[in-house]
Design a protein around this motif. Structure first.
Motif, PDB file in Angstrom:
ATOM      1  N   UNK A 492       0.844  -1.198   0.000  1.00 59.96           N
ATOM      2  CA  UNK A 492       0.000   0.000   0.000  1.00 59.96           C
ATOM      3  C   UNK A 492       0.882   1.252   0.000  1.00 59.96           C
ATOM      4  N   UNK A 493       1.931   1.186  -0.794  1.00 60.18           N
ATOM      5  CA  UNK A 493       2.832   2.331  -0.819  1.00 60.18           C
ATOM      6  C   UNK A 493       3.807   2.302   0.343  1.00 60.18           C
ATOM      7  N   UNK A 494       4.571   3.383   0.476  1.00 60.65           N
ATOM      8  CA  UNK A 494       5.612   3.451   1.497  1.00 60.65           C
ATOM      9  C   UNK A 494       5.074   3.429   2.918  1.00 60.65           C
ATOM     10  N   UNK A 495       3.794   3.723   3.087  1.00 59.26           N
ATOM     11  CA  UNK A 495       3.244   3.746   4.450  1.00 59.26           C
ATOM     12  C   UNK A 495       2.994   2.342   4.999  1.00 59.26           C
ATOM     13  N   UNK A 496       3.155   1.312   4.177  1.00 56.94           N
ATOM     14  CA  UNK A 496       2.862  -0.045   4.629  1.00 56.94           C
ATOM     15  C   UNK A 496       3.969  -0.993   4.204  1.00 56.94           C
ATOM     16  N   UNK A 497       5.176  -0.735   4.705  1.00 61.84           N
ATOM     17  CA  UNK A 497       6.334  -1.565   4.378  1.00 61.84           C
ATOM     18  C   UNK A 497       6.518  -2.621   5.473  1.00 61.84           C
ATOM     19  N   UNK A 498       6.797  -3.859   5.076  1.00 64.13           N
ATOM     20  CA  UNK A 498       6.982  -4.923   6.075  1.00 64.13           C
ATOM     21  C   UNK A 498       7.963  -5.958   5.548  1.00 64.13           C
ATOM     22  N   UNK A 499       8.565  -6.706   6.473  1.00 67.98           N
ATOM     23  CA  UNK A 499       9.460  -7.799   6.106  1.00 67.98           C
ATOM     24  C   UNK A 499       8.652  -9.093   6.096  1.00 67.98           C
ATOM     25  N   UNK A 500       8.694  -9.865   5.011  1.00 69.53           N
ATOM     26  CA  UNK A 500       7.848 -11.054   4.916  1.00 69.53           C
ATOM     27  C   UNK A 500       8.342 -12.216   5.781  1.00 69.53           C
ATOM     28  N   UNK A 501       7.536 -12.602   6.741  1.00 70.03           N
ATOM     29  CA  UNK A 501       7.745 -13.821   7.527  1.00 70.03           C
ATOM     30  C   UNK A 501       6.407 -14.194   8.142  1.00 70.03           C
ATOM     31  N   UNK A 502       6.272 -15.421   8.580  1.00 70.68           N
ATOM     32  CA  UNK A 502       5.010 -15.884   9.132  1.00 70.68           C
ATOM     33  C   UNK A 502       5.056 -16.080  10.634  1.00 70.68           C
ATOM     34  N   UNK A 503       3.903 -16.350  11.200  1.00 72.68           N
ATOM     35  CA  UNK A 503       3.802 -16.564  12.646  1.00 72.68           C
ATOM     36  C   UNK A 503       4.659 -17.740  13.102  1.00 72.68           C
ATOM     37  N   UNK A 504       4.695 -18.824  12.304  1.00 69.56           N
ATOM     38  CA  UNK A 504       5.498 -19.986  12.691  1.00 69.56           C
ATOM     39  C   UNK A 504       6.982 -19.630  12.775  1.00 69.56           C
ATOM     40  N   UNK A 505       7.437 -18.708  11.897  1.00 70.55           N
ATOM     41  CA  UNK A 505       8.833 -18.267  11.956  1.00 70.55           C
ATOM     42  C   UNK A 505       9.090 -17.495  13.250  1.00 70.55           C
ATOM     43  N   UNK A 506       8.124 -16.661  13.635  1.00 70.50           N
ATOM     44  CA  UNK A 506       8.254 -15.906  14.886  1.00 70.50           C
ATOM     45  C   UNK A 506       8.257 -16.844  16.085  1.00 70.50           C
ATOM     46  N   UNK A 507       7.389 -17.860  16.038  1.00 72.44           N
ATOM     47  CA  UNK A 507       7.301 -18.818  17.149  1.00 72.44           C
ATOM     48  C   UNK A 507       8.599 -19.616  17.269  1.00 72.44           C
ATOM     49  N   UNK A 508       9.159 -20.010  16.132  1.00 71.28           N
ATOM     50  CA  UNK A 508      10.392 -20.792  16.181  1.00 71.28           C
ATOM     51  C   UNK A 508      11.551 -19.958  16.731  1.00 71.28           C
TER      52      UNK A 508
END
Length: 575
Positions: A492-508
């Protein structure tokens, strides 16, 4: 008789000591002893035990022979109260959990089960297994006729002490201190909790090795029995304190007993004395119109934390968590579940809709500070846990005095901002600070990392050691992604920048970091070190990215690097 029944009868008839076997009529299977255990077939046995004829019942449920049979002594109190015989006559001769049964071997299961049940009875009659009451006393106590229930928040100890009584929602609660009750239910500290002043309570620890024979369900102990129980089994050093507490009595007295178990811990049981005349305590020399046995439901930390997989070792530990994003939120949850009861969380951001599919908090916290949500979520689920929420940046929290690094036993940084974390890494070397654990993850599930530094036993090894320069580009030597790549996405433009990863990656990554944090708090880590988990690279490569030499050279899924990451020319830890 069923086909399996004929095999059972044949096995029973040929078993040692069995003098007769007969099938029980179906009408008996509607009785409580059979219905309660799902018995569908049963046989009455006469067994010769040391010259005495004993009647046993051998019953099976619909799952036999994939489950153990049920064997009963009748009447159940033929030999009085003996270990491992319940008040419906059921003989506890084996634990089924983890037990492998070869279902084709019906005869073997029948013979072995009966032999074990007879051994239990023989050991009980001779007194050989009487010490088992130390571990089983609570199960027998709970069967007393007319028994009532009481809640206990009292911390077991080796000393006699007065205890308070609070009545809440028509339930009685025993307390060391009203603050424990408030912490359990997260009652605001300013709210007043009234104790039941008309009732007095005493906690009495019985000495180690005390073996009590549980009272018969229909014939509770007499007052002389109880006095003898107390004064025969209390340490001499505790007598004077007990006698002081017994000098004055109210009309209603509650006594909470602690009986040390043979294996670990203790069994708590309680007796209430009602209608006490003349202000003389029944345990001293008084009387009581009614003696009521009480089941104790335990809510003390010593009992609850280990049962939930937590540990009491961490009750005094204080942790500062920086960052309550995807990884930080899960770390806060898991560390408090592990037994950390005092935590401070620092984060200045609000939870947004685009966060919730990989965050521990849900949409009821949208547009609210993450730290407030973490505090509310944890304190509403876990008793005895206090989370302090600081909705500020790390820098502002330090400047305002909301946090003082030296107040903590461990600091965990899950900020996800290498520039800010490198500055913090340098700052902790200049002030008094505890060990610090940095944790972060990489895009598309290729891995995550946890680095602990500032351990008191070693100097070298810090976050800055991981960063080198090549042709003017700064890169992380621990990374699984090759350098000079950009991973942030925007939808959604520069106002919505994120690094792609999933919840399972965060949990691990959370698991990796939390396990390392626990080891640090236990004093099991002596060297600054980094640990990494290596994930699947297919999605990463499919998106056109390149992997680092470290990823391609790693052979396992978890990489531990105690000293290899240390850079001897590091301008932070080599000063």
């Amino acid at each position: 008789m069923s086909s399996i029944g004929s095999r059972i009868v044949k096995a029973l008839t040929s078993s040692s000591g069995v003098t007769s076997v007969s099938e029980l009529h179906k009408k008996h299977l509607s009785e409580d002893w059979a219905k309660g255990r799902g018995i569908v077939e049963a046989y009455q046995l006469e067994v010769d035990m040391a010259g005495n004829a004993v009647i046993l019942i051998f019953g099976i449920n619909g799952n036999f022979p994939k489950s153990l049979p049920c064997i009963f002594l009748t009447p159940w109190d033929t030999y009085g109260i003996i270990p491992h015989v319940e008040d419906d006559g059921y003989i506890c001769f084996a634990q089924e959990e983890g037990l492998l049964l070869i279902s084709e071997n019906v005869e073997g299961i029948v013979k072995e089960s009966l032999a074990r049940a007879i051994t239990v009875l023989n050991d009980g009659i001779s007194g050989k297994n009487q010490i088992d009451f130390l571990d089983e006393f609570g199960a027998y106590w709970d069967r007393q006729l007319g028994i009532k229930t009481i809640n206990s928040f009292v911390a077991p100890s080796d000393t006699v002490k007065p205890i308070k009584i609070v009545k809440n929602d028509k339930k009685w609660n025993l307390l060391d201190d009203v603050s424990d009750f408030k912490k359990f239910f997260n009652v605001p500290t300013h709210r007043t909790i009234e104790t039941v002043k008309a009732v007095h309570g005493i906690y009495i620890p019985l000495k180690k090795g005390t073996v009590l024979i549980p009272p018969h369900p229909k014939a509770f102990w007499t007052l002389p029995d109880i006095r003898q129980l107390v004064f025969d089994n209390i340490e001499a050093s505790q007598r004077s304190m007990l006698e002081t507490l017994l000098k004055k009595s109210k009309q209603d007295e509650v006594v909470l007993f602690s009986l040390p178990r043979l294996s670990v811990g203790e069994t708590l049981f309680c007796i209430r004395f009602r209608g006490i005349p003349n202000g003389i305590h029944p345990l001293f020399d008084g009387r009581a119109n009614e003696i009521v046995p009480m089941v104790v439901k335990r809510y003390d930390k010593e009992h609850m934390l280990p049962r939930g997989g937590s540990t009491n070792d961490f009750r005094s530990k204080r942790v500062l968590l920086l960052g309550c994003g995807s990884v930080g939120g899960f770390i806060a949850t898991e560390l408090t579940r592990a037994g950390i009861s005092t935590m401070t969380v620092v984060d200045m951001d609000n939870l947004k809709y685009e966060n919730i599919f990989r965050h521990v908090l849900g949409r009821n916290h949208i547009n609210k500070p993450k730290v407030e949500g973490i505090k509310k979520d944890i304190e509403s689920r876990l008793p005895f846990t206090t989370v302090t929420a600081v909705c500020k940046s790390l820098r502002d929290a330090q400047k305002s005095g909301d946090i003082k690094l030296s107040d903590f036993d461990l600091i965990i940084s899950a900020l996800g901002n290498p520039t800010e974390e490198l500055a913090f890494n340098e700052h902790i070397r200049q002030v008094e600070a505890p060990p610090v654990l940095f944790t972060w993850l990489e895009p598309h599930g290729i891995g995550g990392h946890a680095l602990v530094t500032n351990l008191p036993s070693t100097v070298r090894g810090c976050l800055s050691c991981l960063y080198g320069q090549d042709e003017g580009e700064t890169y992380c030597r621990a990374a699984f992604a090759a350098k000079n790549q950009f991973f942030a996405k925007n939808i959604d433009g520069c106002r919505s920048v994120f690094t792609p990863f999933g919840s399972l990656d965060a949990v691990r990554t959370t698991e990796l970091a939390t396990r390392l944090a626990i080891e640090v708090l236990r004093g099991e880590v002596s060297q600054n070190q980094i640990r990494s988990w290596k994930g699947d690279s297919r999605e990463f490569v499919k998106n056109g990215f390149k992997l680092s030499d470290r990823y391609q050279g790693a052979t396992g899924h978890v990489i531990e690097d105690d000293t290899h990451f240390v850079r001897r020319d590091c301008n932070v830890c080599n000063r």
